[in-house]
Design a protein around this motif. Structure first.
Motif, PDB file in Angstrom:
ATOM      1  N   ASN A 203       0.812  -1.213   0.000  1.00  0.00           N
ATOM      2  CA  ASN A 203       0.000   0.000   0.000  1.00  0.00           C
ATOM      3  C   ASN A 203       0.844   1.261   0.000  1.00  0.00           C
ATOM      4  O   ASN A 203       0.484   2.261  -0.648  1.00  0.00           O
ATOM      5  CB  ASN A 203      -0.962  -0.009   1.193  1.00  0.00           C
ATOM      6  CG  ASN A 203      -2.210  -0.819   0.907  1.00  0.00           C
ATOM      7  OD1 ASN A 203      -2.434  -1.269  -0.221  1.00  0.00           O
ATOM      8  ND2 ASN A 203      -3.032  -1.007   1.923  1.00  0.00           N
ATOM      9  N   ASN A 204       1.956   1.246   0.708  1.00  0.00           N
ATOM     10  CA  ASN A 204       2.854   2.411   0.672  1.00  0.00           C
ATOM     11  C   ASN A 204       3.378   2.639  -0.734  1.00  0.00           C
ATOM     12  O   ASN A 204       3.492   3.792  -1.195  1.00  0.00           O
ATOM     13  CB  ASN A 204       4.014   2.217   1.648  1.00  0.00           C
ATOM     14  CG  ASN A 204       3.582   2.312   3.096  1.00  0.00           C
ATOM     15  OD1 ASN A 204       2.531   2.864   3.415  1.00  0.00           O
ATOM     16  ND2 ASN A 204       4.390   1.769   4.004  1.00  0.00           N
ATOM     17  N   TRP A 205       3.695   1.563  -1.424  1.00  0.00           N
ATOM     18  CA  TRP A 205       4.185   1.689  -2.798  1.00  0.00           C
ATOM     19  C   TRP A 205       3.083   2.214  -3.715  1.00  0.00           C
ATOM     20  O   TRP A 205       3.322   3.105  -4.545  1.00  0.00           O
ATOM     21  CB  TRP A 205       4.694   0.333  -3.279  1.00  0.00           C
ATOM     22  CG  TRP A 205       5.279   0.338  -4.654  1.00  0.00           C
ATOM     23  CD1 TRP A 205       6.536   0.750  -5.028  1.00  0.00           C
ATOM     24  CD2 TRP A 205       4.643  -0.102  -5.858  1.00  0.00           C
ATOM     25  NE1 TRP A 205       6.721   0.596  -6.378  1.00  0.00           N
ATOM     26  CE2 TRP A 205       5.570   0.072  -6.918  1.00  0.00           C
ATOM     27  CE3 TRP A 205       3.389  -0.629  -6.154  1.00  0.00           C
ATOM     28  CZ2 TRP A 205       5.279  -0.266  -8.245  1.00  0.00           C
ATOM     29  CZ3 TRP A 205       3.088  -0.966  -7.474  1.00  0.00           C
ATOM     30  CH2 TRP A 205       4.017  -0.781  -8.490  1.00  0.00           C
ATOM     31  N   LEU A 206       1.882   1.684  -3.574  1.00  0.00           N
ATOM     32  CA  LEU A 206       0.771   2.145  -4.415  1.00  0.00           C
ATOM     33  C   LEU A 206       0.484   3.629  -4.186  1.00  0.00           C
ATOM     34  O   LEU A 206       0.330   4.400  -5.145  1.00  0.00           O
ATOM     35  CB  LEU A 206      -0.481   1.318  -4.137  1.00  0.00           C
ATOM     36  CG  LEU A 206      -0.469  -0.129  -4.621  1.00  0.00           C
ATOM     37  CD1 LEU A 206      -1.689  -0.886  -4.082  1.00  0.00           C
ATOM     38  CD2 LEU A 206      -0.455  -0.208  -6.150  1.00  0.00           C
ATOM     39  N   THR A 207       0.405   4.032  -2.926  1.00  0.00           N
ATOM     40  CA  THR A 207       0.086   5.433  -2.656  1.00  0.00           C
ATOM     41  C   THR A 207       1.211   6.362  -3.107  1.00  0.00           C
ATOM     42  O   THR A 207       0.954   7.492  -3.526  1.00  0.00           O
ATOM     43  CB  THR A 207      -0.226   5.647  -1.168  1.00  0.00           C
ATOM     44  OG1 THR A 207       0.869   5.188  -0.369  1.00  0.00           O
ATOM     45  CG2 THR A 207      -1.492   4.903  -0.776  1.00  0.00           C
ATOM     46  N   SER A 208       2.448   5.886  -3.058  1.00  0.00           N
ATOM     47  CA  SER A 208       3.566   6.713  -3.540  1.00  0.00           C
ATOM     48  C   SER A 208       3.461   6.980  -5.030  1.00  0.00           C
ATOM     49  O   SER A 208       4.026   7.951  -5.533  1.00  0.00           O
ATOM     50  CB  SER A 208       4.904   6.034  -3.219  1.00  0.00           C
ATOM     51  OG  SER A 208       5.154   4.937  -4.090  1.00  0.00           O
TER      52      SER A 208
END
Length: 222
Positions: A203-208
């Protein structure tokens, strides 16, 4: 549509596998006198639910649950009434609760698929009570073609265990998120799966990237 294939394959039906490999595999499955899981109508459910352009995350499993009534075509997922949870899924939920503070209420992960999480096994059939029994039918050609097809733009790939990691070379390009850890099975979860925090990492990667995070814990409520 070729024999034994559902009409809902959509763009996945363009893969060479369905022309070059599936007729032979289908014939082998039809000739197997054992009960084969999941039921034929659910065999390609993962691909049907998550089309190539919709796929944002790939979680790679090995083969379907060999217990009758559990597998329904998506890696690690099981029918909603399955109790107790399959042991690998129970460990996945344990890690998820530690990682993001919540987990789904039952074994059914189809709501992940509808958010763009492809839950793909490297073999899509298994004899009942015979784990790994169809591992040499040739399903791996499909796995490699799916991963290659999904290398066209950045995606997150979650490879749990040595078996899944053996397909990493089918992922092309340098902009993907590729997470590797031990498998969540009881035999290996304590050797690097627990504490790996894959759900928040994805999720951190997606939101980034400006994308909507995956709602891992449960179907969205309005």
């Amino acid at each position: 549509m070729r024999e034994g294939l559902p009409p809902g394959l959509g763009d996945w039906a363009r893969l060479p596998f369905f022309r070059e490999d599936w007729p032979r595999i289908h014939a082998r499955i039809e000739a197997d006198q054992r009960e084969i899981l999941p039921p034929a109508a659910q065999r390609f459910a993962a691909l049907e639910l998550t089309q190539p352009d919709a796929a944002r995350v790939v979680i790679l499993g090995q083969d379907p649950y060999p217990t009758p009534g559990h597998a329904h075509g998506l890696a690690f997922s099981a029918e909603p009434g399955t109790r107790p949870l399959p042991r690998s899924l129970s460990n996945i939920y344990r890690e998820m609760a530690e990682d993001i503070g919540a987990c789904p209420p039952d074994a059914d992960l189809r709501f992940w698929a509808r958010q763009g999480v492809l839950l793909l096994n490297t073999a899509l059939s298994v004899p009942a009570r015979g784990a790994g029994g169809h591992g040499k039918l040739g399903w791996q050609a499909l796995t490699r073609q799916v991963l290659a097809r999904l290398s066209d733009r950045p995606r997150a790939f979650v490879l749990w265990g040595g078996h899944a990691q053996g397909f990493a070379d089918a992922i092309a390009g340098a902009d993907h998120l590729v997470l590797r850890s031990a498998h969540p099975s009881p035999l290996s979860a304590r050797r690097g799966f627990f504490g790996s925090r894959p759900f928040s990492s994805v999720n951190n990667w997606l939101t980034s990237r400006g994308e909507t995070p995956i709602n891992w814990a449960g179907p969205r409520r309005t």
